[in-house]
Write an enzyme that holds these catalytic residues in place. Structure first.
Site, PDB file in Angstrom:
ATOM      1  N   PRO A 114       0.838  -1.204   0.000  1.00  0.00           N
ATOM      2  CA  PRO A 114       0.000   0.000   0.000  1.00  0.00           C
ATOM      3  C   PRO A 114       0.873   1.253   0.000  1.00  0.00           C
ATOM      4  O   PRO A 114       1.807   1.357   0.795  1.00  0.00           O
ATOM      5  CB  PRO A 114      -0.789  -0.126   1.309  1.00  0.00           C
ATOM      6  CG  PRO A 114       0.048  -1.010   2.180  1.00  0.00           C
ATOM      7  CD  PRO A 114       0.746  -1.958   1.249  1.00  0.00           C
ATOM      8  N   LEU A 115       0.571   2.187  -0.894  1.00  0.00           N
ATOM      9  CA  LEU A 115       1.407   3.384  -1.073  1.00  0.00           C
ATOM     10  C   LEU A 115       0.527   4.626  -1.205  1.00  0.00           C
ATOM     11  O   LEU A 115      -0.129   4.830  -2.239  1.00  0.00           O
ATOM     12  CB  LEU A 115       2.281   3.219  -2.319  1.00  0.00           C
ATOM     13  CG  LEU A 115       3.328   2.099  -2.232  1.00  0.00           C
ATOM     14  CD1 LEU A 115       3.809   1.686  -3.615  1.00  0.00           C
ATOM     15  CD2 LEU A 115       4.506   2.532  -1.355  1.00  0.00           C
TER      16      LEU A 115
ATOM     17  N   GLN B 239      -6.986  -0.950   1.264  1.00  0.00           N
ATOM     18  CA  GLN B 239      -6.452  -0.799   2.624  1.00  0.00           C
ATOM     19  C   GLN B 239      -7.315   0.204   3.386  1.00  0.00           C
ATOM     20  O   GLN B 239      -7.429   1.369   3.006  1.00  0.00           O
ATOM     21  CB  GLN B 239      -4.991  -0.347   2.622  1.00  0.00           C
ATOM     22  CG  GLN B 239      -4.389  -0.550   4.030  1.00  0.00           C
ATOM     23  CD  GLN B 239      -3.009   0.019   4.223  1.00  0.00           C
ATOM     24  OE1 GLN B 239      -2.724   1.137   3.810  1.00  0.00           O
ATOM     25  NE2 GLN B 239      -2.135  -0.724   4.891  1.00  0.00           N
TER      26      GLN B 239
ATOM     27  N   HIS C 134      -5.805  -1.513   8.029  1.00  0.00           N
ATOM     28  CA  HIS C 134      -4.523  -0.876   8.360  1.00  0.00           C
ATOM     29  C   HIS C 134      -4.394  -0.769   9.883  1.00  0.00           C
ATOM     30  O   HIS C 134      -4.898   0.158  10.500  1.00  0.00           O
ATOM     31  CB  HIS C 134      -4.462   0.502   7.710  1.00  0.00           C
ATOM     32  CG  HIS C 134      -3.090   1.118   7.670  1.00  0.00           C
ATOM     33  ND1 HIS C 134      -2.048   0.679   8.456  1.00  0.00           N
ATOM     34  CD2 HIS C 134      -2.586   2.135   6.921  1.00  0.00           C
ATOM     35  CE1 HIS C 134      -0.970   1.412   8.186  1.00  0.00           C
ATOM     36  NE2 HIS C 134      -1.273   2.299   7.260  1.00  0.00           N
ATOM     37  N   GLY C 135      -3.697  -1.742  10.459  1.00  0.00           N
ATOM     38  CA  GLY C 135      -3.492  -1.724  11.910  1.00  0.00           C
ATOM     39  C   GLY C 135      -2.060  -1.348  12.253  1.00  0.00           C
ATOM     40  O   GLY C 135      -1.613  -1.593  13.373  1.00  0.00           O
ATOM     41  N   ALA C 136      -1.335  -0.754  11.293  1.00  0.00           N
ATOM     42  CA  ALA C 136       0.111  -0.540  11.446  1.00  0.00           C
ATOM     43  C   ALA C 136       0.491   0.936  11.501  1.00  0.00           C
ATOM     44  O   ALA C 136      -0.362   1.819  11.522  1.00  0.00           O
ATOM     45  CB  ALA C 136       0.834  -1.214  10.272  1.00  0.00           C
TER      46      ALA C 136
ATOM     47  N   TYR D 266      -1.132   4.408  13.283  1.00  0.00           N
ATOM     48  CA  TYR D 266      -2.458   4.979  13.049  1.00  0.00           C
ATOM     49  C   TYR D 266      -3.475   4.402  14.050  1.00  0.00           C
ATOM     50  O   TYR D 266      -3.099   3.722  14.997  1.00  0.00           O
ATOM     51  CB  TYR D 266      -2.852   4.803  11.582  1.00  0.00           C
ATOM     52  CG  TYR D 266      -1.895   5.539  10.655  1.00  0.00           C
ATOM     53  CD1 TYR D 266      -1.775   6.937  10.736  1.00  0.00           C
ATOM     54  CD2 TYR D 266      -1.069   4.873   9.758  1.00  0.00           C
ATOM     55  CE1 TYR D 266      -0.872   7.632   9.925  1.00  0.00           C
ATOM     56  CE2 TYR D 266      -0.163   5.565   8.946  1.00  0.00           C
ATOM     57  CZ  TYR D 266      -0.073   6.944   9.036  1.00  0.00           C
ATOM     58  OH  TYR D 266       0.818   7.621   8.242  1.00  0.00           O
TER      59      TYR D 266
HETATM   60  C1  FNR Z   1       4.218   3.935   2.288  1.00  0.00           C
HETATM   61  N1  FNR Z   1       3.824   2.903   3.125  1.00  0.00           N
HETATM   62  C2  FNR Z   1       2.484   2.752   3.447  1.00  0.00           C
HETATM   63  N2  FNR Z   1       2.079   1.761   4.273  1.00  0.00           N
HETATM   64  C3  FNR Z   1       0.763   1.537   4.506  1.00  0.00           C
HETATM   65  O1  FNR Z   1       0.422   0.618   5.246  1.00  0.00           O
HETATM   66  N3  FNR Z   1      -0.178   2.328   3.912  1.00  0.00           N
HETATM   67  C4  FNR Z   1       0.147   3.361   3.098  1.00  0.00           C
HETATM   68  O2  FNR Z   1      -0.735   4.035   2.566  1.00  0.00           O
HETATM   69  C5  FNR Z   1       1.523   3.615   2.881  1.00  0.00           C
HETATM   70  N4  FNR Z   1       1.935   4.671   2.117  1.00  0.00           N
HETATM   71  C6  FNR Z   1       3.250   4.817   1.778  1.00  0.00           C
HETATM   72  C7  FNR Z   1       3.619   5.835   0.900  1.00  0.00           C
HETATM   73  C8  FNR Z   1       4.939   5.962   0.507  1.00  0.00           C
HETATM   74  C9  FNR Z   1       5.302   7.034  -0.449  1.00  0.00           C
HETATM   75  C10 FNR Z   1       5.906   5.062   0.997  1.00  0.00           C
HETATM   76  C11 FNR Z   1       7.337   5.153   0.549  1.00  0.00           C
HETATM   77  C12 FNR Z   1       5.551   4.078   1.874  1.00  0.00           C
HETATM   78  C13 FNR Z   1       4.781   1.846   3.517  1.00  0.00           C
HETATM   79  C14 FNR Z   1       4.917   0.794   2.415  1.00  0.00           C
HETATM   80  O3  FNR Z   1       3.730   0.035   2.293  1.00  0.00           O
HETATM   81  C15 FNR Z   1       6.082  -0.183   2.661  1.00  0.00           C
HETATM   82  O4  FNR Z   1       5.893  -0.828   3.899  1.00  0.00           O
HETATM   83  C16 FNR Z   1       7.431   0.497   2.667  1.00  0.00           C
HETATM   84  O5  FNR Z   1       7.553   1.381   1.585  1.00  0.00           O
HETATM   85  C17 FNR Z   1       8.579  -0.496   2.647  1.00  0.00           C
HETATM   86  O6  FNR Z   1       8.589  -1.252   1.468  1.00  0.00           O
HETATM   87  P1  FNR Z   1       9.618  -0.917   0.252  1.00  0.00           P
HETATM   88  O7  FNR Z   1       9.233   0.405  -0.277  1.00  0.00           O
HETATM   89  O8  FNR Z   1      10.988  -0.882   0.863  1.00  0.00           O
HETATM   90  O9  FNR Z   1       9.449  -2.047  -0.703  1.00  0.00           O
HETATM   91  C1  8K6 Z   2       1.771  13.650   2.469  1.00  0.00           C
HETATM   92  C2  8K6 Z   2       2.110  12.264   2.105  1.00  0.00           C
HETATM   93  C3  8K6 Z   2       1.936  11.322   3.253  1.00  0.00           C
HETATM   94  C4  8K6 Z   2       2.369   9.944   2.939  1.00  0.00           C
HETATM   95  C5  8K6 Z   2       2.216   9.026   4.112  1.00  0.00           C
HETATM   96  C6  8K6 Z   2       3.099   7.857   4.006  1.00  0.00           C
HETATM   97  C7  8K6 Z   2       4.463   8.148   4.503  1.00  0.00           C
HETATM   98  C8  8K6 Z   2       5.524   7.751   3.555  1.00  0.00           C
HETATM   99  C9  8K6 Z   2       6.704   8.676   3.541  1.00  0.00           C
HETATM  100  C10 8K6 Z   2       8.002   7.978   3.475  1.00  0.00           C
HETATM  101  C11 8K6 Z   2       8.919   8.440   4.531  1.00  0.00           C
HETATM  102  C12 8K6 Z   2       9.540   7.345   5.269  1.00  0.00           C
HETATM  103  C13 8K6 Z   2       9.586   7.543   6.748  1.00  0.00           C
HETATM  104  C14 8K6 Z   2       9.830   6.250   7.437  1.00  0.00           C
HETATM  105  C15 8K6 Z   2      10.273   6.366   8.831  1.00  0.00           C
HETATM  106  C16 8K6 Z   2      11.158   5.239   9.197  1.00  0.00           C
HETATM  107  C17 8K6 Z   2      11.845   5.466  10.490  1.00  0.00           C
HETATM  108  C18 8K6 Z   2      12.835   4.400  10.780  1.00  0.00           C
END
Ligand code: FNR
Ligand code: 8K6
Length: 347
Positions: free
Chosen positions: A25-26, A100, A174-176, A179
């Site tokens: 999920p992104l 999600q 989404h329990g992670a 949030y």
């Molecule tokens: C995320 N991640 C994330 N996780 C989640 O549970 N819901 C979400 O909406 C998001 N959104 C999100 C946005 C962006 C821009 C990033 C980079 C990450 C976390 C994501 O699902 C994942 O756990 C991490 O990115 C680690 O995996 P990769 O990127 O190393 O393969």
């Molecule tokens: C406004 C966009 C909001 C997006 C929410 C998802 C957040 C993803 C941003 C990636 C930044 C990574 C931060 C991870 C912290 C790890 C600490 C060890």
């Protein structure tokens, strides 16, 4: 090396994935101002339909769950119709997609929903400001009343039903990542003294009530959950949290979820109180299908599956950079490297 990722995986009698690569999920912050997914978003997901399963960007279950700009919702008829365009496009290309389901809890901001309370387990504010919107300081949440909690459970279940209505193949709750649901599971945030606080059973109660309500509505075969037993984002760790997850995870295993998914950015991170990485800890206490994630490549993820560290691999950032990630891995083609600057555009 990666051939083992390309065998089908049977989640249960309802769902079989064509390969073991999931799109993580992104959040992309690109829904329209009514929080409806656009045609561009449908095209973006359709291009990634070769994944064994796409998990959608986090999608809010109701207005006060919003903590970032333009994150999509699943609570109005127009949002459901918008998502139907997405799921149709993914299915047309042979893919599968889960929604999600998200409520940000104390990470929400009334700026996005016209004012009112921010809800959490307890009145503990998260520090700082909304990313990219520094004028928005997080406010101290209201500790959810029993009535608030009952309504939240109902709203998660309704959003799950809406997801099925919109054509999703299932939902990942989404329990992670600190949030709302996670805000009940960690001592840093949960200071309650009622039946939702203090003991592992009480602190797990909200998560299990949401899971059970969603299962009752759409079935366990279509229900998954993401958890972060190690706090690393929007939350501080506490060694007592271990006992909460030691209780919660076997309870979840009894429910025959489609899968459990770890929430972490880098799975090489080790947590003292968990005795190692998120995936290693989850594998040691949870018996069902486990999705690993967090800075894996197809090679390292495939090796981890071979070593029985988890069953399915979720890929996040590389999927942003490579819409054709699955084909590239299968064909041994070179991947485009991810960069944060790619977040401004949907390719
Ligand atoms: C995320 N991640 C994330 N996780 C989640 O549970 N819901 C979400 O909406 C998001 N959104 C999100 C946005 C962006 C821009 C990033 C980079 C990450 C976390 C994501 O699902 C994942 O756990 C991490 O990115 C680690 O995996 P990769 O990127 O190393 O393969
Ligand atoms: C406004 C966009 C909001 C997006 C929410 C998802 C957040 C993803 C941003 C990636 C930044 C990574 C931060 C991870 C912290 C790890 C600490 C060890």
């Amino acid at each position: 090396m990666t051939a083992s990722l390309f065998t089908p995986y049977k989640l249960n009698d309802t769902l079989t994935l064509s390969n073991k690569i999931l799109m993580a999920p992104l959040t992309r912050c690109m829904a329209d101002d009514d929080l409806i997914p656009t045609q561009q978003i449908a095209d973006y997901y359709a291009r990634r339909a070769e994944a064994g399963l796409i998990i959608s960007e986090a999608t809010i279950i109701r207005a006060d769950g919003q903590g970032y700009p333009n994150t999509p919702g699943l609570f109005t008829p127009a949002q459901i119709d918008g998502w139907r365009v997405v799921t149709d496009a993914v299915h047309k290309n042979g893919g599968k997609i889960f929604a999600q389901l998200w409520h940000t809890g104390r990470v929400a901001h009334p700026h996005f929903f016209g004012g009112g309370d921010v809800l959490s387990s307890s009145a503990q504010a998260v520090e700082g400001t909304v990313p990219r919107m520094r004028e928005l300081v997080y406010q101290t949440p209201k500790a959810a009343t029993i009535e608030d909690i009952k309504q939240l459970v109902i709203d998660y279940a309704q959003a799950a039903a809406n997801a099925i209505d919109a054509g999703f193949d299932g939902v990942e709750i989404h329990g992670a990542n600190g949030y709302l649901i996670d805000q009940f599971l960690h001592h840093d945030n949960n200071r309650r003294e009622d039946e939702y606080g203090q003991t592992p059973e009480n602190m797990s109660r909200f998560a299990l009530e949401v899971v059970d309500a969603v299962i009752a509505r759409i079935g366990a075969d279509r229900t998954a959950l993401r958890v972060s037993p190690g706090a690393y984002f929007n939350m501080a760790g506490d060694s007592r949290d271990r006992n909460v997850f030691d209780y919660l995870l076997p309870e979840l295993a009894k429910r025959n979820l489609a899968f459990l998914h770890g929430g972490i950015f880098d799975d090489s991170m080790e947590f003292d109180y968990l005795g190692g990485s998120i995936s290693a800890y989850l594998r040691s206490v949870y018996t069902g299908t486990l999705v690993g994630v967090g800075s894996y490549t197809a090679q390292t993820g495939s090796a981890a599956i071979k070593d029985n560290k988890f069953d399915l691999l979720a890929i996040g950032r590389p999927f942003i950079a490579n819409p054709d990630y699955v084909a590239k891995v299968r064909d041994g083609d070179e991947l485009v490297a991810y960069a944060d600057t790619m977040l401004t555009e949907l390719i």
